[in-house]
Design an enzyme around this catalytic site. Sequence first.
Site, PDB file in Angstrom:
ATOM      1  N   LYS A 157       0.931  -1.275  -0.035  1.00 46.18           N
ATOM      2  CA  LYS A 157      -0.076  -0.061   0.015  1.00 46.18           C
ATOM      3  C   LYS A 157       0.821   1.289   0.179  1.00 46.18           C
ATOM      4  CE  LYS A 157      -3.453  -1.885   3.030  1.00 46.18           C
ATOM      5  NZ  LYS A 157      -3.706  -2.140   4.206  1.00 46.18           N
ATOM      6  N   ARG A 171       6.506   1.425   6.984  1.00 45.11           N
ATOM      7  CA  ARG A 171       5.833   0.925   8.205  1.00 45.11           C
ATOM      8  C   ARG A 171       6.622  -0.531   8.505  1.00 45.11           C
ATOM      9  NH1 ARG A 171      -0.344  -0.852   9.194  1.00 45.11           N
ATOM     10  NH2 ARG A 171      -0.070  -1.409  11.393  1.00 45.11           N
ATOM     11  N   LEU A 174     -10.155  -0.557  17.522  1.00 49.35           N
ATOM     12  CA  LEU A 174     -10.931  -1.810  17.223  1.00 49.35           C
ATOM     13  C   LEU A 174     -11.282  -1.900  15.831  1.00 49.35           C
ATOM     14  CD1 LEU A 174     -13.606  -1.145  19.935  1.00 49.35           C
ATOM     15  CD2 LEU A 174     -11.476  -2.213  20.192  1.00 49.35           C
ATOM     16  N   ARG A 206      -8.954 -13.664  15.134  1.00 54.54           N
ATOM     17  CA  ARG A 206      -8.005 -14.003  16.139  1.00 54.54           C
ATOM     18  C   ARG A 206      -8.770 -14.234  17.464  1.00 54.54           C
ATOM     19  NH1 ARG A 206      -3.834  -9.556  14.968  1.00 54.54           N
ATOM     20  NH2 ARG A 206      -4.609  -9.209  13.154  1.00 54.54           N
ATOM     21  N   GLY A 236     -14.203   0.704  15.793  1.00 60.54           N
ATOM     22  CA  GLY A 236     -14.310   2.104  16.780  1.00 60.54           C
ATOM     23  C   GLY A 236     -14.967   3.135  16.307  1.00 60.54           C
ATOM     24  N   GLU A 237     -14.493   3.580  14.939  1.00 62.99           N
ATOM     25  CA  GLU A 237     -15.116   4.534  14.238  1.00 62.99           C
ATOM     26  C   GLU A 237     -16.411   4.430  13.757  1.00 62.99           C
ATOM     27  OE1 GLU A 237     -12.187   5.564  11.195  1.00 62.99           O
ATOM     28  OE2 GLU A 237     -10.494   4.973  12.800  1.00 62.99           O
TER      29      GLU A 237
HETATM   30  P1  AMP Z   1      -9.953  -1.966  10.045  1.00 59.28           P
HETATM   31  O1  AMP Z   1      -9.220  -3.132  10.122  1.00 59.28           O
HETATM   32  O2  AMP Z   1      -9.617  -1.129  11.042  1.00 59.28           O
HETATM   33  O3  AMP Z   1     -10.097  -1.750   8.632  1.00 59.28           O
HETATM   34  O4  AMP Z   1     -11.532  -2.538  10.355  1.00 59.28           O
HETATM   35  C1  AMP Z   1     -12.222  -3.225   9.681  1.00 59.28           C
HETATM   36  C2  AMP Z   1     -13.583  -3.526  10.412  1.00 59.28           C
HETATM   37  O5  AMP Z   1     -14.526  -2.433  10.515  1.00 59.28           O
HETATM   38  C3  AMP Z   1     -14.487  -4.426   9.362  1.00 59.28           C
HETATM   39  O6  AMP Z   1     -14.149  -5.852   9.142  1.00 59.28           O
HETATM   40  C4  AMP Z   1     -15.969  -4.212  10.158  1.00 59.28           C
HETATM   41  O7  AMP Z   1     -16.059  -5.088  11.235  1.00 59.28           O
HETATM   42  C5  AMP Z   1     -15.674  -2.932  10.765  1.00 59.28           C
HETATM   43  N1  AMP Z   1     -16.544  -2.016  10.005  1.00 59.28           N
HETATM   44  C6  AMP Z   1     -16.419  -1.300   8.991  1.00 59.28           C
HETATM   45  N2  AMP Z   1     -17.421  -0.307   8.782  1.00 59.28           N
HETATM   46  C7  AMP Z   1     -18.192  -0.431   9.470  1.00 59.28           C
HETATM   47  C8  AMP Z   1     -19.565  -0.068   9.901  1.00 59.28           C
HETATM   48  N3  AMP Z   1     -20.018   0.727   9.133  1.00 59.28           N
HETATM   49  N4  AMP Z   1     -20.421  -0.573  10.706  1.00 59.28           N
HETATM   50  C9  AMP Z   1     -19.688  -1.450  11.625  1.00 59.28           C
HETATM   51  N5  AMP Z   1     -18.729  -2.039  11.277  1.00 59.28           N
HETATM   52  C10 AMP Z   1     -17.656  -1.597  10.375  1.00 59.28           C
END
Ligand code: AMP
Length: 426
Positions: free
Chosen positions: A43, A119, A237, A269, A362-363
Amino acid sequence: MEGACEENNASGALAERKRIIKENQGESAMKVLVVNCGSSSLKYQIIDSDTEKVEAKGLCERIGIDGRLTYQPTGGEKEVTEAPMPTHNEAISLVLEALVNPKTGVLKSLDEVEAIGHRVLHGGTKLTESRIVDDEVIAAIEEACDLGPLHNPANLMGIRACMQLMPGKPNVVVFDTSFGMTLPAYAYRYAIPTRFYDKYKVRRYGFHGTSHSFVSKETIKYLGLDKDNSKVIVCHLGNGASISAVQNGKCVDTSMGLTPLEGLIMGTRSGDVDPSILQYLCNHEGIDINQMLSILNHDSGVMALSNNLSSDFRDLEEAMNAGNEAAGLAIDAFAYRVAKYVGAYTAAMNGVDAIAFTGGIGENAGLVRKKVLERLGYLGISMDEEQNKKRGERFILSTKDSKVTVCVLPTNEELAICRETVALVQ
Ligand code: AMP
């Protein structure tokens, strides 16, 4: 000596390049190329170090198989090109070509690239902070391959490719483990024989350090806290999930351990388990320890608790609302583990001023945030239901009368790497 000499050459070359660019282009801003290499993927982002705006970003996939380049200039069309990428060298080469393409590129020439920020997963015990790459740094990353066997070799391939294709440009490495290196010994040591620490450096390292560092710093700024008198808990998260306790700007505990398997329940995990389960299942199922570890890494987490429905919280929430009990259990177990760690880290710091949610879940996942905060009433926290409808942006989630401020703060690991890179090469 050799390393120090290379470092001096790199900063000398940088000063010379800055002089040439200033002469040729006036006050043109410098750019940082941020690279995040996996074994078959890469990336990248090009970030203007003055404005901190992303000018272009993309992805190389299927390196070593066939090869696909995605390139998107900010505000422009996304381009996908199938092109052979036998190694990371060809992948980086294609990225550089895309960046200086006269029609869609965002750079006039590669001279505009001030530095490259990489990274790197594991710094071992020798690399405890970001560094300009030299022979000594390369050797220490190689040494840590044992601790990060999936990622460190790929990270090294990316670094070597950039050194070869852009000779003289400084490369900076930012480690996922650095932020956890400030843990006190009572937090990083496992209660197993000391010889394993002495011989193999078996200890808690912690991961997602770039994110925990970025989000804790931004939380302190956002909430106007006094950094030197602050207690922040960051809940990162995402598909991988971890949590950290940050006291006075320093990480004092974090949930991932020697590897990113320990701690919270994650997408696939397991997080914390009783180690005796491994022996018990190996004996009963006739599998070896490697197969067992593969199950804990790839076939566990909310995916397993939801009976293999999904590791994605959007699917889990939808299924739960439709009456799927296993999906409900997966979400409850995930939130419960997060709340349990928040309690532990509040104790670790003898208090908490702020809790920040970040990462894809989390977001975005209001339901998870709500389920975590429901368990934290004893800290004097109450959640603003209206605010919790927001997602993907920076906002305060707790009510005004809460004793601890809870916020949502999107992480930006690439920007954090860009900042570290600029700080080192200047
Ligand atoms: P990340 O590894 O930080 O990119 O997070 C990915 C994870 O965020 C996905 O597998 C989902 O479980 C969660 N996620 C992303 N968008 C949403 C959303 N709109 N609502 C709930 N969970 C989400």
